[in-house]
Design a protein around this motif. Structure first.
Motif, mmCIF file in Angstrom:
data_model
loop_
_atom_site.group_PDB
_atom_site.id
_atom_site.type_symbol
_atom_site.label_atom_id
_atom_site.label_comp_id
_atom_site.label_asym_id
_atom_site.label_seq_id
_atom_site.Cartn_x
_atom_site.Cartn_y
_atom_site.Cartn_z
ATOM 1 N N THR A 4 -55.335 10.123 -36.989
ATOM 2 C CA THR A 4 -55.512 8.808 -36.363
ATOM 3 C C THR A 4 -54.726 8.733 -35.064
ATOM 4 O OG1 THR A 4 -55.857 7.747 -38.517
ATOM 5 C CG2 THR A 4 -55.246 6.318 -36.688
ATOM 6 N N HIS A 60 -56.433 10.702 -32.338
ATOM 7 C CA HIS A 60 -57.555 9.945 -31.758
ATOM 8 C C HIS A 60 -57.039 8.856 -30.813
ATOM 9 C CE1 HIS A 60 -60.114 11.880 -34.813
ATOM 10 N NE2 HIS A 60 -61.124 11.494 -34.067
ATOM 11 N N ASP A 119 -59.211 6.922 -28.182
ATOM 12 C CA ASP A 119 -60.366 6.651 -29.052
ATOM 13 C C ASP A 119 -59.875 5.909 -30.292
ATOM 14 O OD1 ASP A 119 -62.656 6.596 -30.542
ATOM 15 O OD2 ASP A 119 -62.670 8.732 -31.021
ATOM 16 N N THR A 168 -63.317 5.399 -33.391
ATOM 17 C CA THR A 168 -63.655 6.368 -34.443
ATOM 18 C C THR A 168 -62.819 6.181 -35.699
ATOM 19 O OG1 THR A 168 -64.425 7.988 -32.828
ATOM 20 C CG2 THR A 168 -63.822 8.823 -34.999
ATOM 21 N N ILE A 223 -63.835 2.875 -37.568
ATOM 22 C CA ILE A 223 -65.106 2.965 -38.304
ATOM 23 C C ILE A 223 -64.920 3.760 -39.596
ATOM 24 C CG2 ILE A 223 -67.435 3.954 -38.257
ATOM 25 C CD1 ILE A 223 -67.471 3.341 -35.229
ATOM 26 N N HIS A 224 -64.222 4.878 -39.512
ATOM 27 C CA HIS A 224 -63.984 5.702 -40.700
ATOM 28 C C HIS A 224 -63.121 4.964 -41.723
ATOM 29 C CE1 HIS A 224 -66.054 8.725 -38.611
ATOM 30 N NE2 HIS A 224 -65.056 9.404 -38.093
ATOM 31 N N LEU A 227 -62.612 12.387 -39.939
ATOM 32 C CA LEU A 227 -61.744 12.439 -38.764
ATOM 33 C C LEU A 227 -61.666 13.850 -38.190
ATOM 34 C CD1 LEU A 227 -58.808 10.115 -39.910
ATOM 35 C CD2 LEU A 227 -60.395 9.674 -38.034
ATOM 36 N N GLY A 269 -64.927 14.540 -36.428
ATOM 37 C CA GLY A 269 -64.947 13.853 -35.138
ATOM 38 C C GLY A 269 -64.081 14.544 -34.101
ATOM 39 N N ASN A 323 -65.731 17.764 -32.902
ATOM 40 C CA ASN A 323 -66.844 17.516 -31.983
ATOM 41 C C ASN A 323 -66.367 17.389 -30.539
ATOM 42 O OD1 ASN A 323 -68.776 17.572 -33.998
ATOM 43 N ND2 ASN A 323 -68.684 15.362 -34.373
ATOM 44 N N LYS A 324 -65.104 16.967 -30.362
ATOM 45 C CA LYS A 324 -64.538 16.816 -29.015
ATOM 46 C C LYS A 324 -63.903 18.118 -28.538
ATOM 47 C CE LYS A 324 -63.687 11.897 -29.655
ATOM 48 N NZ LYS A 324 -62.668 10.833 -29.776
#
Length: 486
Positions: free
Chosen positions: A370, A373, A378, A381, A384-385, A424, A427, A430-431
């Protein structure tokens, strides 16, 4: 630059040291509550009432202190320190009025709040919870006022007083439980008010030493107030989601046998002790480093820092998880079983601890992922999770508690947290590809073998040495020694 970095490092270590001390004192406080009062409908009522009285204030307080700091720094840069102090006083009066309104609403709405949070409470247990919540309402004002001064201190790079205030907070509780316990849960709630008051005695003098002075000011149309509210709204949403899981566990547990809320609470205390002492310290140190590197151009350095941080956490959490799962009952017996806390409470708390421990790694990774992010700007993300995690936790808690009781609630928390962790990680990958299991499968196999050998060593040594204090300590030390040695 060097002096600023040295000051930052010193501040981090101050937070870590006082954080460790406050966590240990807080755990001693919980041990004393278990010993003096035990696990019964009175402690269930107290834990629910305390959550009801403080939950909203804690969310608002953390939201205020988080969103207020950048606004204060902006005011000081653009308009000077005098304007900054004026803004603090303006906000202080608004917070006082807001907290007074919340206290009045809390008094009239306390039966409804308790009914929502503890749907299984009936009769004396319900009425006791309502009365206790009303007694504890002044804590709302104290928490919110403290948050204003903490934000002012942090805007001046002052962290010591805020961290130290939690030490005072737990000391007040310990003094009450040792010397004045004859007043029961009502006295315990009053001790909570005095403990919160002691925190103000830490942050207000420190604020004065950093230039704060009181002045009468109230302007609800202040442009900076509106700016702060805009910043604070998404923060409050994220904080609210994180707190809902606490309410879910206690609400579902309230419909089970008396003592269920207390068993979960004491088991979670052990989990939070591990997270608070070790994981929070690592996250505290890494967060500013990751934030700084994200703005640089060295992507590989950023990825290496993330990998190192998660590697450190993994090497702490795996042995901790194995120890808590294998030796849950003797650990609970060592910490809590005395006085009013009997063998049945030990057994039930140990079952909850076992299933909470299964999700210890996920809880730790959620904390650092967290923050990663957030460092990458961000906040959407993880929010939402977290919402998805709460929904899964509610469903699983209701279903599993029907078959497993309080252990099912703990297991539901572990499962939902694990799913959030997976999301997480996905996500983040993906970055930028930080965690690649396929690439590091050999290291993963070695890691699993090391954990298995440690588990066997702990289990065999404990059974050979016997279920006693010496056997427990030797088994834990031996297991950790083997794990580290390998």
């Amino acid at each position: 630059m060097g002096s600023i970095r040295d000051k930052a490092i010193k501040s981090v270590w101050t937070i870590i040291i006082f954080g460790i001390v406050s966590k240990i004192l807080g755990f001693i406080k919980e041990i004393l509550i278990a010993s003096k009062i035990g696990c019964c409908f009175r402690t269930d009522a107290y834990f629910i009432a305390f959550t009801g009285a403080t939950l909203l204030a804690e969310i608002l307080g953390e939201g205020i202190s988080t969103s207020m700091v950048p606004v204060l720094l902006k005011i000081e840069t653009k308009e000077g320190k005098e304007k900054k102090i004026g803004y603090v006083n303006n906000l202080l009066h608004i917070i006082m009025l807001t907290s007074l309104i919340l206290m009045i609403l809390g008094w009239f709405l306390s039966p409804i709040i308790i009914r929502i949070m503890a749907k299984g409470f009936r009769g004396e247990e319900f009425h006791l919870a309502v009365k206790l919540m009303r007694v504890g309402l002044p804590i709302i004002s104290l928490i919110m006022i403290r948050s204003v001064f903490v934000a002012y201190l942090q805007s001046n790079h002052g962290f010591k007083a805020g961290a130290k205030s939690w030490v005072y907070y737990n000391i007040v509780y310990i003094i009450y439980l040792v010397l004045f316990n004859q007043y029961g849960t009502y006295g315990l709630m009053v001790a909570g008010i005095l403990a919160s008051l002691s925190q103000l005695f830490s942050v207000i003098p420190a604020s004065k030493n950093m230039g704060y002075r009181y002045e009468k000011k109230l302007d609800i149309k202040d442009v900076y107030l509106k700016e702060m509210l805009i910043v604070m709204l998404p923060i409050l949403l994220a904080l609210s989601i994180n707190r809902i899981n606490i309410i879910v566990d206690k609400t579902v547990a309230s419909s089970l046998s008396a003592g269920s809320i207390s068993w979960l609470n004491y088991a979670n205390d052990i989990i939070q002790l591990v997270l608070g002492i070790f994981v929070t310290a690592i996250v505290t140190v890494l967060f500013p480093i990751i934030s700084q590197e994200y703005h640089g151009e060295d992507v590989e350095s950023l990825k290496n820092t993330m990998k190192k941080g998660m590697g450190w956490i993994l090497n702490i959490i795996v042995p901790a998880t194995l120890i808590l799962v294998l030796l849950s009952e003797p650990i609970v017996r060592l910490f809590f079983q005395r006085g009013a806390f009997g063998p049945e409470a030990t057994h039930m708390t140990a079952k909850a601890l076992t299933y909470y421990a299964l999700g210890l790694g996920s809880m730790a990774f959620v904390l650092i992922l967290t923050k990663i992010h957030y460092a990458m700007h961000d906040s959407l993300t993880p929010t939402i999770h977290a919402i998805l995690g709460v929904i899964i936790n509610i469903i699983l808690s209701i279903v599993l508690s029907e078959y497993m009781g309080t252990a099912g609630i703990a297991l539901a928390t572990s499962i939902s947290t694990t799913l959030v962790t997976i999301l997480l990680i996905t996500g983040l990958n993906n970055k930028m590809k930080v965690i690649d299991i396929h690439k590091n499968w050999k290291s993963l196999i070695k890691f699993i073998l090391r954990a298995i050998i440690m588990a066997i060593a702990v289990w065999v040594s404990f059974n050979l040495l016997g279920d006693n204090f010496l056997g427990l300590i030797i088994s834990i030390v031996l297991g950790i020694g083997i794990y580290v040695g390998m």
